[in-house]
Design a protein around this motif. Structure first.
Motif, PDB file in Angstrom:
ATOM      1  N   ASN A 140       3.181 -33.128   2.187  1.00 37.50           N
ATOM      2  CA  ASN A 140       2.665 -34.261   2.660  1.00 37.50           C
ATOM      3  C   ASN A 140       1.504 -34.650   1.600  1.00 37.50           C
ATOM      4  O   ASN A 140       1.160 -35.995   1.548  1.00 37.50           O
ATOM      5  CB  ASN A 140       2.186 -34.616   4.143  1.00 37.50           C
ATOM      6  CG  ASN A 140       2.165 -35.695   4.577  1.00 37.50           C
ATOM      7  OD1 ASN A 140       3.149 -36.529   4.285  1.00 37.50           O
ATOM      8  ND2 ASN A 140       0.992 -36.231   5.136  1.00 37.50           N
ATOM      9  N   ASN A 141       0.825 -33.821   1.128  1.00 38.07           N
ATOM     10  CA  ASN A 141      -0.285 -34.113   0.152  1.00 38.07           C
ATOM     11  C   ASN A 141       0.181 -34.548  -1.157  1.00 38.07           C
ATOM     12  O   ASN A 141      -0.639 -35.169  -2.080  1.00 38.07           O
ATOM     13  CB  ASN A 141      -1.261 -32.870   0.166  1.00 38.07           C
ATOM     14  CG  ASN A 141      -2.008 -32.872   1.210  1.00 38.07           C
ATOM     15  OD1 ASN A 141      -2.247 -33.482   2.009  1.00 38.07           O
ATOM     16  ND2 ASN A 141      -2.366 -31.403   1.651  1.00 38.07           N
ATOM     17  N   GLU A 142       1.391 -34.485  -1.418  1.00 37.10           N
ATOM     18  CA  GLU A 142       2.015 -35.146  -2.872  1.00 37.10           C
ATOM     19  C   GLU A 142       1.945 -36.577  -2.645  1.00 37.10           C
ATOM     20  O   GLU A 142       2.675 -37.020  -1.928  1.00 37.10           O
ATOM     21  CB  GLU A 142       3.486 -34.471  -2.918  1.00 37.10           C
ATOM     22  CG  GLU A 142       3.622 -32.984  -3.185  1.00 37.10           C
ATOM     23  CD  GLU A 142       3.170 -32.484  -4.309  1.00 37.10           C
ATOM     24  OE1 GLU A 142       3.194 -33.255  -5.670  1.00 37.10           O
ATOM     25  OE2 GLU A 142       2.646 -31.258  -4.397  1.00 37.10           O
ATOM     26  N   PRO A 143       1.467 -37.090  -3.758  1.00 36.45           N
ATOM     27  CA  PRO A 143       1.396 -38.482  -3.607  1.00 36.45           C
ATOM     28  C   PRO A 143       2.754 -39.416  -3.579  1.00 36.45           C
ATOM     29  O   PRO A 143       2.622 -40.512  -3.299  1.00 36.45           O
ATOM     30  CB  PRO A 143       0.400 -38.709  -5.045  1.00 36.45           C
ATOM     31  CG  PRO A 143       0.651 -37.619  -5.880  1.00 36.45           C
ATOM     32  CD  PRO A 143       0.647 -36.392  -4.879  1.00 36.45           C
ATOM     33  N   GLU A 144       3.571 -38.791  -4.206  1.00 35.92           N
ATOM     34  CA  GLU A 144       4.864 -39.127  -4.298  1.00 35.92           C
ATOM     35  C   GLU A 144       5.844 -39.178  -2.788  1.00 35.92           C
ATOM     36  O   GLU A 144       6.521 -39.998  -2.822  1.00 35.92           O
ATOM     37  CB  GLU A 144       5.642 -38.728  -5.391  1.00 35.92           C
ATOM     38  CG  GLU A 144       5.570 -38.984  -7.000  1.00 35.92           C
ATOM     39  CD  GLU A 144       4.226 -37.745  -7.147  1.00 35.92           C
ATOM     40  OE1 GLU A 144       4.028 -37.002  -6.245  1.00 35.92           O
ATOM     41  OE2 GLU A 144       3.901 -37.709  -8.322  1.00 35.92           O
ATOM     42  N   ILE A 145       5.262 -38.554  -1.953  1.00 37.53           N
ATOM     43  CA  ILE A 145       5.817 -38.286  -0.742  1.00 37.53           C
ATOM     44  C   ILE A 145       5.111 -38.963   0.280  1.00 37.53           C
ATOM     45  O   ILE A 145       4.108 -39.005   0.438  1.00 37.53           O
ATOM     46  CB  ILE A 145       6.008 -36.703  -0.428  1.00 37.53           C
ATOM     47  CG1 ILE A 145       6.532 -36.075  -1.478  1.00 37.53           C
ATOM     48  CG2 ILE A 145       6.711 -36.642   0.950  1.00 37.53           C
ATOM     49  CD1 ILE A 145       7.849 -36.309  -2.114  1.00 37.53           C
ATOM     50  N   ASP A 146       6.060 -39.958   0.852  1.00 40.74           N
ATOM     51  CA  ASP A 146       5.485 -40.787   2.187  1.00 40.74           C
ATOM     52  C   ASP A 146       5.782 -39.794   3.270  1.00 40.74           C
ATOM     53  O   ASP A 146       4.976 -40.120   4.319  1.00 40.74           O
ATOM     54  CB  ASP A 146       6.416 -42.107   2.029  1.00 40.74           C
ATOM     55  CG  ASP A 146       6.044 -42.890   0.791  1.00 40.74           C
ATOM     56  OD1 ASP A 146       4.855 -43.018   0.499  1.00 40.74           O
ATOM     57  OD2 ASP A 146       7.104 -43.333   0.461  1.00 40.74           O
TER      58      ASP A 146
END
Length: 105
Positions: free
Chosen positions: A58-64
């Protein structure tokens, strides 16, 4: 235009065109979504995972949104609808939390 992309955190692909028939390639769902973002995808990006470290995804910027495997389909659909509404209204400033199901937005 596509509004939502959901994919597994780890995708296993059979390389039929670029290698031996029995050769498998593992592709990260995050990498797949990252590539879509680079090509202009601006919709809701959802990862489905059974990994216990889902919060890190969830901390990945591309993942909402990250949804745990085993989440009932009606709950997944409701979370995605909520995610779309939040994305439009607040540009990822919402949090969805359910006592029985881990869904991170």
């Amino acid at each position: 235009e596509v509004d939502v992309v959901c994919c597994d955190a780890s995708l296993v692909l059979n390389q039929l065109r670029h290698g031996p028939r029995n050769m498998l390639k593992v592709l990260s769902g995050v990498d797949l979504i990252r590539g879509l973002r680079e090509r202009g995808f601006s919709g809701l990006a959802c990862i489905v995972t059974g990994d216990s470290d889902a919060k890190a995804l969830n901390n990945e910027p591309e993942i909402d949104m990250v949804i745990m495997k085993g989440t009932p389909v009606p709950e997944m659909a409701a979370a995605i609808q909520d995610g779309l509404a939040c994305r439009e209204a607040m540009k990822r400033a919402c949090t969805v939390a359910d006592a029985d199901t881990e869904i991170f937005l």
